[in-house]
Design a protein around this motif. Structure first.
Motif, PDB file in Angstrom:
ATOM      1  N   UNK A   2      36.846  36.255 134.914  1.00 13.34           N
ATOM      2  CA  UNK A   2      37.690  35.077 134.731  1.00 13.34           C
ATOM      3  C   UNK A   2      38.884  35.170 135.673  1.00 13.34           C
ATOM      4  N   UNK A   3      39.085  34.135 136.472  1.00 14.05           N
ATOM      5  CA  UNK A   3      40.259  34.065 137.339  1.00 14.05           C
ATOM      6  C   UNK A   3      41.444  33.546 136.546  1.00 14.05           C
ATOM      7  N   UNK A  25      37.095  41.450 143.224  1.00 12.32           N
ATOM      8  CA  UNK A  25      35.935  41.767 144.066  1.00 12.32           C
ATOM      9  C   UNK A  25      35.071  42.850 143.412  1.00 12.32           C
ATOM     10  N   UNK A  26      35.717  43.883 142.888  1.00 15.56           N
ATOM     11  CA  UNK A  26      34.978  44.948 142.201  1.00 15.56           C
ATOM     12  C   UNK A  26      34.284  44.394 140.963  1.00 15.56           C
ATOM     13  N   UNK A  27      34.997  43.578 140.203  1.00 17.84           N
ATOM     14  CA  UNK A  27      34.408  42.998 139.002  1.00 17.84           C
ATOM     15  C   UNK A  27      33.214  42.109 139.316  1.00 17.84           C
ATOM     16  N   UNK A  28      33.311  41.332 140.369  1.00 17.27           N
ATOM     17  CA  UNK A  28      32.192  40.470 140.762  1.00 17.27           C
ATOM     18  C   UNK A  28      30.986  41.301 141.183  1.00 17.27           C
ATOM     19  N   UNK A  44      39.944  43.568 131.787  1.00 20.08           N
ATOM     20  CA  UNK A  44      41.123  43.969 131.015  1.00 20.08           C
ATOM     21  C   UNK A  44      42.260  44.394 131.937  1.00 20.08           C
ATOM     22  N   UNK A  45      41.940  45.096 133.015  1.00 22.97           N
ATOM     23  CA  UNK A  45      42.961  45.495 133.992  1.00 22.97           C
ATOM     24  C   UNK A  45      43.589  44.277 134.667  1.00 22.97           C
TER      25      UNK A  45
END
Length: 86
Positions: A2-3, A25-28, A44-45
């Motif tokens: 979520x942005x 980017x890492x989450x995607x 969460x971060x």
């Protein structure tokens, strides 16, 4: 992932924005690998990272509300002064 809103992103510092973009980017990537358990941790971060910008947005809203109240009060006083002059 979520942005956060454009308003919140606009109030991130350069360092916060760089970190935000890297985390997104890492989450995607993790989501594309179907590693939703790890993507959740990244989300969460991100949520923690944007908290200061959310507070800055709230402060801007409070300042705007205060300025509006002061302006309306000055209009009310000006109108009252006109009524007293008549």
């Amino acid at each position: 992932m979520r942005h956060c809103s454009v308003q919140v992103r606009g109030l991130l510092t350069r360092d916060e924005l760089d970190r935000y973009n890297a985390l997104m980017e890492v989450g995607s990537y993790l989501e594309s690998q179907e590693r939703y358990d790890l993507a959740y941790t990244i989300q969460k971060e991100v949520d923690i990272l944007i908290l200061p910008a959310i507070e800055r947005l709230k402060d801007k809203g409070r300042a705007r509300d205060l300025a509006t109240a002061e302006y309306l009060e000055s209009l009310r006083k000006a109108e009252q002064d006109e009524d007293d002059d008549e």
